[in-house]
Design a protein around this motif. Structure first.
Motif, mmCIF file in Angstrom:
data_model
loop_
_atom_site.group_PDB
_atom_site.id
_atom_site.type_symbol
_atom_site.label_atom_id
_atom_site.label_comp_id
_atom_site.label_asym_id
_atom_site.label_seq_id
_atom_site.Cartn_x
_atom_site.Cartn_y
_atom_site.Cartn_z
ATOM 1 N N GLY A 126 35.570 37.681 29.810
ATOM 2 C CA GLY A 126 35.636 37.762 28.355
ATOM 3 C C GLY A 126 35.471 36.406 27.701
ATOM 4 O O GLY A 126 34.754 36.267 26.699
ATOM 5 N N ALA A 127 36.124 35.371 28.264
ATOM 6 C CA ALA A 127 36.018 34.025 27.698
ATOM 7 C C ALA A 127 34.577 33.523 27.761
ATOM 8 O O ALA A 127 34.079 32.891 26.824
ATOM 9 C CB ALA A 127 36.949 33.072 28.444
ATOM 10 N N THR A 128 33.882 33.805 28.873
ATOM 11 C CA THR A 128 32.501 33.366 29.022
ATOM 12 C C THR A 128 31.583 34.058 28.019
ATOM 13 O O THR A 128 30.754 33.420 27.356
ATOM 14 C CB THR A 128 32.009 33.640 30.456
ATOM 15 N N VAL A 129 31.721 35.374 27.898
ATOM 16 C CA VAL A 129 30.882 36.138 26.974
ATOM 17 C C VAL A 129 31.136 35.707 25.535
ATOM 18 O O VAL A 129 30.192 35.514 24.746
ATOM 19 C CB VAL A 129 31.127 37.649 27.153
ATOM 20 N N VAL A 130 32.395 35.528 25.164
ATOM 21 C CA VAL A 130 32.727 35.157 23.787
ATOM 22 C C VAL A 130 32.176 33.779 23.437
ATOM 23 O O VAL A 130 31.589 33.589 22.371
ATOM 24 C CB VAL A 130 34.259 35.207 23.577
ATOM 25 N N THR A 131 32.341 32.796 24.316
ATOM 26 C CA THR A 131 31.873 31.449 24.000
ATOM 27 C C THR A 131 30.349 31.373 23.975
ATOM 28 O O THR A 131 29.782 30.527 23.275
ATOM 29 C CB THR A 131 32.429 30.428 25.006
ATOM 30 N N ARG A 132 29.669 32.249 24.707
ATOM 31 C CA ARG A 132 28.203 32.244 24.687
ATOM 32 C C ARG A 132 27.631 32.968 23.476
ATOM 33 O O ARG A 132 26.629 32.532 22.908
ATOM 34 C CB ARG A 132 27.653 32.905 25.961
ATOM 35 N N TRP A 133 28.251 34.073 23.073
ATOM 36 C CA TRP A 133 27.627 34.968 22.108
ATOM 37 C C TRP A 133 28.188 34.866 20.688
ATOM 38 O O TRP A 133 27.588 35.412 19.762
ATOM 39 C CB TRP A 133 27.758 36.418 22.577
ATOM 40 N N PHE A 134 29.329 34.171 20.510
ATOM 41 C CA PHE A 134 29.979 34.174 19.202
ATOM 42 C C PHE A 134 30.359 32.769 18.760
ATOM 43 O O PHE A 134 30.955 32.009 19.521
ATOM 44 C CB PHE A 134 31.244 35.053 19.240
ATOM 45 N N ASP A 135 29.986 32.439 17.513
ATOM 46 C CA ASP A 135 30.499 31.248 16.845
ATOM 47 C C ASP A 135 31.588 31.650 15.854
ATOM 48 O O ASP A 135 32.640 31.041 15.797
ATOM 49 C CB ASP A 135 29.373 30.495 16.119
ATOM 50 N N SER A 136 31.318 32.659 15.045
ATOM 51 C CA SER A 136 32.356 33.232 14.198
ATOM 52 C C SER A 136 32.941 34.452 14.914
ATOM 53 O O SER A 136 32.362 34.950 15.874
ATOM 54 C CB SER A 136 31.780 33.641 12.839
ATOM 55 N N TRP A 137 34.099 34.896 14.449
ATOM 56 C CA TRP A 137 34.800 36.041 15.033
ATOM 57 C C TRP A 137 35.239 35.809 16.481
ATOM 58 O O TRP A 137 35.590 36.759 17.182
ATOM 59 C CB TRP A 137 33.936 37.305 14.973
ATOM 60 N N ARG A 138 35.215 34.567 16.932
ATOM 61 C CA ARG A 138 35.470 34.329 18.353
ATOM 62 C C ARG A 138 36.881 34.756 18.753
ATOM 63 O O ARG A 138 37.080 35.428 19.772
ATOM 64 C CB ARG A 138 35.244 32.843 18.672
ATOM 65 N N GLY A 139 37.884 34.343 17.964
ATOM 66 C CA GLY A 139 39.252 34.710 18.308
ATOM 67 C C GLY A 139 39.479 36.209 18.240
ATOM 68 O O GLY A 139 40.139 36.793 19.114
ATOM 69 N N THR A 140 38.915 36.848 17.228
ATOM 70 C CA THR A 140 39.096 38.294 17.076
ATOM 71 C C THR A 140 38.465 39.059 18.231
ATOM 72 O O THR A 140 39.068 39.985 18.790
ATOM 73 C CB THR A 140 38.497 38.761 15.741
ATOM 74 N N VAL A 141 37.232 38.678 18.598
ATOM 75 C CA VAL A 141 36.555 39.364 19.707
ATOM 76 C C VAL A 141 37.297 39.129 21.013
ATOM 77 O O VAL A 141 37.467 40.042 21.828
ATOM 78 C CB VAL A 141 35.083 38.904 19.814
ATOM 79 N N PHE A 362 39.182 27.665 31.540
ATOM 80 C CA PHE A 362 40.081 28.794 31.351
ATOM 81 C C PHE A 362 40.262 29.556 32.664
ATOM 82 O O PHE A 362 41.331 30.141 32.900
ATOM 83 C CB PHE A 362 39.563 29.735 30.269
ATOM 84 N N GLY A 363 39.239 29.542 33.505
ATOM 85 C CA GLY A 363 39.375 30.182 34.816
ATOM 86 C C GLY A 363 40.527 29.590 35.619
ATOM 87 O O GLY A 363 41.318 30.311 36.229
ATOM 88 N N TRP A 364 40.633 28.252 35.609
ATOM 89 C CA TRP A 364 41.736 27.605 36.335
ATOM 90 C C TRP A 364 43.071 27.868 35.653
ATOM 91 O O TRP A 364 44.104 28.041 36.328
ATOM 92 C CB TRP A 364 41.484 26.113 36.474
ATOM 93 N N ILE A 365 43.077 27.871 34.330
ATOM 94 C CA ILE A 365 44.316 28.197 33.614
ATOM 95 C C ILE A 365 44.739 29.634 33.942
ATOM 96 O O ILE A 365 45.919 29.925 34.160
ATOM 97 C CB ILE A 365 44.111 28.009 32.099
ATOM 98 N N PHE A 366 43.752 30.532 34.008
ATOM 99 C CA PHE A 366 44.052 31.916 34.354
ATOM 100 C C PHE A 366 44.517 32.038 35.806
ATOM 101 O O PHE A 366 45.322 32.917 36.135
ATOM 102 C CB PHE A 366 42.816 32.783 34.121
ATOM 103 N N ALA A 367 44.015 31.163 36.685
ATOM 104 C CA ALA A 367 44.500 31.165 38.068
ATOM 105 C C ALA A 367 46.001 30.907 38.111
ATOM 106 O O ALA A 367 46.738 31.533 38.890
ATOM 107 C CB ALA A 367 43.752 30.114 38.888
ATOM 108 N N ALA A 368 46.463 29.996 37.267
ATOM 109 C CA ALA A 368 47.903 29.750 37.182
ATOM 110 C C ALA A 368 48.644 31.001 36.717
ATOM 111 O O ALA A 368 49.756 31.303 37.184
ATOM 112 C CB ALA A 368 48.171 28.583 36.229
ATOM 113 N N HIS A 369 48.036 31.731 35.796
ATOM 114 C CA HIS A 369 48.608 33.000 35.315
ATOM 115 C C HIS A 369 48.841 33.949 36.477
ATOM 116 O O HIS A 369 49.920 34.559 36.617
ATOM 117 C CB HIS A 369 47.639 33.609 34.296
ATOM 118 N N GLN A 370 47.863 34.087 37.339
ATOM 119 C CA GLN A 370 47.959 35.047 38.432
ATOM 120 C C GLN A 370 48.864 34.562 39.559
ATOM 121 O O GLN A 370 49.461 35.370 40.262
ATOM 122 C CB GLN A 370 46.563 35.377 38.958
#
Length: 419
Positions: A126-141, A362-370
């Motif tokens: 999700g983080a990858t898709v959002v940062t590639r495809w959205f400049d506005s609405w990024r947080g909402t998406v 964010f992948g590494w941050i998410f690794a800490a999550h898991q």
């Protein structure tokens, strides 16, 4: 292109986000299965909850550790290929679990195979898709995509609980395996890599996006990113907070709430309904969190999310009363806060490390999550086996959330974080 290209009324970014949402939804349904399977496996094979929790912990660790490498794989081989391969691995691995009869087989299939497959299409997708495809609405998406985890529970948990009740746990497993297999051709036909592939800019962009980074070795890309992160104070603060996030959600409530309800005489279908209610309200809470992260200081949002979650966990054991009203109240309140932490964390990671590095970091941050989730999955199972109940696990997790709330305010130091 020096001026924005003409685009159709429906920007393809919304289609890419829709395919991503469904993929994350199915992955969430698969990840929620152990909560429904734990008691039936305990009954059929005589395995203790601590033994079953080992396989779940391995799954959660790999689910997290795969995230930064998955982000690098998406850069190297493409999002579409990564998604299709991961879903295929999940379909095969989950279906094969119907033949298991020993704990090591559950660790191999559910822990390693399913953990690696689901980790390749985790929230980092999700983080990858959002940062590639959205400049506005990024947080909402990002909020909506994060909420797919909750929606997956909402859709699959009651169905799996009913399947377990009427036809056994193997029917529930085949249900989620079929969902993953059906999604593979849809992903292959509809998913696209970047806006530039279609001759458009990201949604809301006022200037062309930077060119993609050179394709390199995915493992080296991920390791180099980790090295950069380990030299950053913000990385440790975000990763530490997300460790606690995993500790208090997937690992504890997602894995052990249904068994804890069973301990208090609450049937599995009703307990699964509690998690489904959490999923419904998390869909609202996480979407709202994404909207708020576009407008408010993400650090303060995280402070309130972790604080309120911690207090709810500290008092959770008291909610297991005879009328279970308190438990339903907990489900609503906790559901609103389940993974509301994701959108502000993604935004802070993008602000700290840049658009092109956001996915891997964010992948590494998410690794800490898991890793936190794995600690809670095994630790709570061990506490239940050794002490006979989950009270201590709930309280320790709640206290950890209060520490995470304080850490969140320290992100960015004394310098203001640019919007």
């Amino acid at each position: 292109m020096s001026s924005p290209p003409l685009v159709p009324r429906l920007h393809y970014g919304w289609i890419a986000a829709g395919i991503t949402f469904v993929t994350l939804l199915v992955a969430a349904g698969i990840r929620s299965a152990p909560g429904v399977m734990m008691v039936p496996l305990e009954t059929e094979f005589g395995w203790s909850r601590a033994t079953i929790s080992v396989a779940i912990s391995v799954n959660l660790v790999l689910y997290g550790l795969m995230a930064p490498f998955a982000a690098a794989l998406m850069d190297r081989f493409g999002v579409r290929r990564t998604m299709a391969v991961a879903l295929s691995v999940l379909a095969v691995g989950v279906a094969a679990t119907i033949a298991m009869g020993a704990p090591w087989q559950m660790i191999l299939l559910w822990g390693i195979v399913v953990g690696a497959g689901s980790g390749s299409i985790a929230l980092v997708l999700g983080a990858t898709v959002v940062t590639r495809w959205f400049d506005s609405w990024r947080g909402t998406v990002m909020g909506v995509l994060s909420a797919a985890n909750a929606t997956g529970q909402l859709v699959f948990l009651p169905l799996m609980a009913l399947a377990v009740q009427h036809w056994g746990w193997r029917a529930a497993v085949l249900l989620v395996a079929a969902a993953a297999a059906i999604l593979v051709p849809a992903v292959w036909l509809l998913m696209r890599e970047r806006p530039a592939d279609l001759g458009v800019w990201p949604v809301g962009a006022t200037e062309p996006p930077p060119p993609p980074p050179p394709r390199g070795n995915p493992a080296r890309t991920a390791i180099v990113a980790l090295g950069e992160g380990m030299r950053s104070r913000d990385f440790w603060l975000l990763a530490g907070g997300f460790f606690v996030c995993g500790l208090s959600t997937n690992g504890l409530i997602g894995t052990h709430l249904i068994p804890a309800c069973f301990d208090h005489g609450i049937p599995e279908v009703r307990a699964a309904g509690l998690l489904a209610v959490m999923g419904l309200f998390d869909l609202v809470g996480t979407t709202l969190s994404g909207w708020l992260s576009d407008r408010w200081d993400s650090r303060r949002l995280l402070f309130w999310y972790y604080s309120l979650r911690g207090l709810s966990l500290i008092f959770l054991d008291a909610a297991f009363g005879p009328d279970v009203f308190g438990l339903w109240l907990f489900a609503v309140f906790y559901g609103l806060d389940w993974i509301a932490t994701v959108p502000p964390t993604v935004k802070l990671a993008a602000q700290s490390f840049g658009r092109e590095r956001a996915g891997v970091m964010f992948g590494w941050i998410f690794a800490a999550h898991q890793i936190g989730a794995a600690v809670a999955a095994f630790g709570a199972g061990w506490i239940r086996t050794d002490l006979g109940d989950y009270w201590l696990a709930f309280v320790l997790s709640g206290v950890a959330c209060l520490f995470a709330a304080t850490m969140s305010l320290m992100v960015g130091g004394k310098k203001p974080i640019p919007a």
